[in-house]
Enzyme design. Structure first.
Site, PDB file in Angstrom:
ATOM      1  N   TYR A  22      17.903  94.549   1.310  1.00 24.46           N
ATOM      2  CA  TYR A  22      19.126  94.830   0.954  1.00 24.46           C
ATOM      3  C   TYR A  22      18.862  95.362  -0.718  1.00 24.46           C
ATOM      4  O   TYR A  22      19.890  96.045  -1.325  1.00 24.46           O
ATOM      5  CB  TYR A  22      20.110  93.903   0.777  1.00 24.46           C
ATOM      6  CG  TYR A  22      20.503  93.591   2.322  1.00 24.46           C
ATOM      7  CD1 TYR A  22      21.403  94.191   3.102  1.00 24.46           C
ATOM      8  CD2 TYR A  22      19.929  92.538   2.704  1.00 24.46           C
ATOM      9  CE1 TYR A  22      21.473  93.819   4.334  1.00 24.46           C
ATOM     10  CE2 TYR A  22      20.525  91.701   3.921  1.00 24.46           C
ATOM     11  CZ  TYR A  22      20.902  92.644   4.957  1.00 24.46           C
ATOM     12  OH  TYR A  22      21.320  92.528   6.191  1.00 24.46           O
ATOM     13  N   HIS A  99      26.999 100.334   5.588  1.00 25.97           N
ATOM     14  CA  HIS A  99      26.168  99.331   5.698  1.00 25.97           C
ATOM     15  C   HIS A  99      24.780  99.678   4.750  1.00 25.97           C
ATOM     16  O   HIS A  99      24.326 100.988   4.951  1.00 25.97           O
ATOM     17  CB  HIS A  99      25.425  99.223   7.308  1.00 25.97           C
ATOM     18  CG  HIS A  99      26.459  98.782   8.136  1.00 25.97           C
ATOM     19  ND1 HIS A  99      26.551  97.352   8.262  1.00 25.97           N
ATOM     20  CD2 HIS A  99      27.054  99.314   8.978  1.00 25.97           C
ATOM     21  CE1 HIS A  99      27.653  97.052   9.195  1.00 25.97           C
ATOM     22  NE2 HIS A  99      27.965  98.244   9.778  1.00 25.97           N
TER      23      HIS A  99
END
Length: 160
Positions: A22, A99
């Site tokens: 991430y 996302h």
């Protein structure tokens, strides 16, 4: 115009959790960048984060009549939540799914989104920049809606 950004479970842990997937940017940093982009476009923007499915459903429902579009990163709930899908359907406004990671390059259970079919679009795998892309997408949708409304008004005037 007004946009609501809804962040799902563990998004508050960005910059700490699995940075190899991430990245290092924190949720607050993403929000700050989005605020700047919205300000330049004269668009109001608000943010909400919860780790609880019911709170996310409540916030989606609260958007009805109070905002013009939604950007949502439902995180893990994107793959499992019929309740969030139904809430998105119920508000009948442009919603863009985000996302951070490319879910199609990850575990099989992350490769299907329950909410994508009821969203105007999805931005997947562009890291934190995906939020900016989603915001630009909403701006484009708003422009199309406004152009359609203007054309309708013009047609009604011509018929009178």
């Amino acid at each position: 115009m007004k946009v609501m950004v809804i962040q799902g479970p563990n998004i508050n842990m960005l910059g700490v959790r699995e940075t190899h997937i991430y990245g290092n940017m924190k949720m607050e940093d993403i929000h700050e960048q989005m605020k700047q982009a919205a300000k330049q476009a004269n668009v109001e923007i608000e943010f909400f984060q919860s780790n609880f499915e019911g709170e996310l459903v409540d916030k989606i429902q609260e958007c009805l009549g109070s905002v013009d579009g939604v950007i949502i990163n439902a995180a893990a709930y994107a793959h499992t939540s019929i309740a969030i899908r139904d809430a998105i359907t119920a508000i009948n406004m442009p919603v863009i799914e985000v996302h951070i990671s490319n879910t199609y390059r990850r575990e099989e259970f992350r490769q299907k989104s329950m909410i994508a079919p009821v969203c105007a679009g999805s931005v997947v795998g562009f890291g934190p920049f995906g939020y900016h892309m989603a915001l630009m997408g909403l701006f484009q949708i708003f422009d199309q809606i406004n152009a359609y409304k203007a054309a309708q008004a013009k047609a009604q005037q011509a018929n009178q």
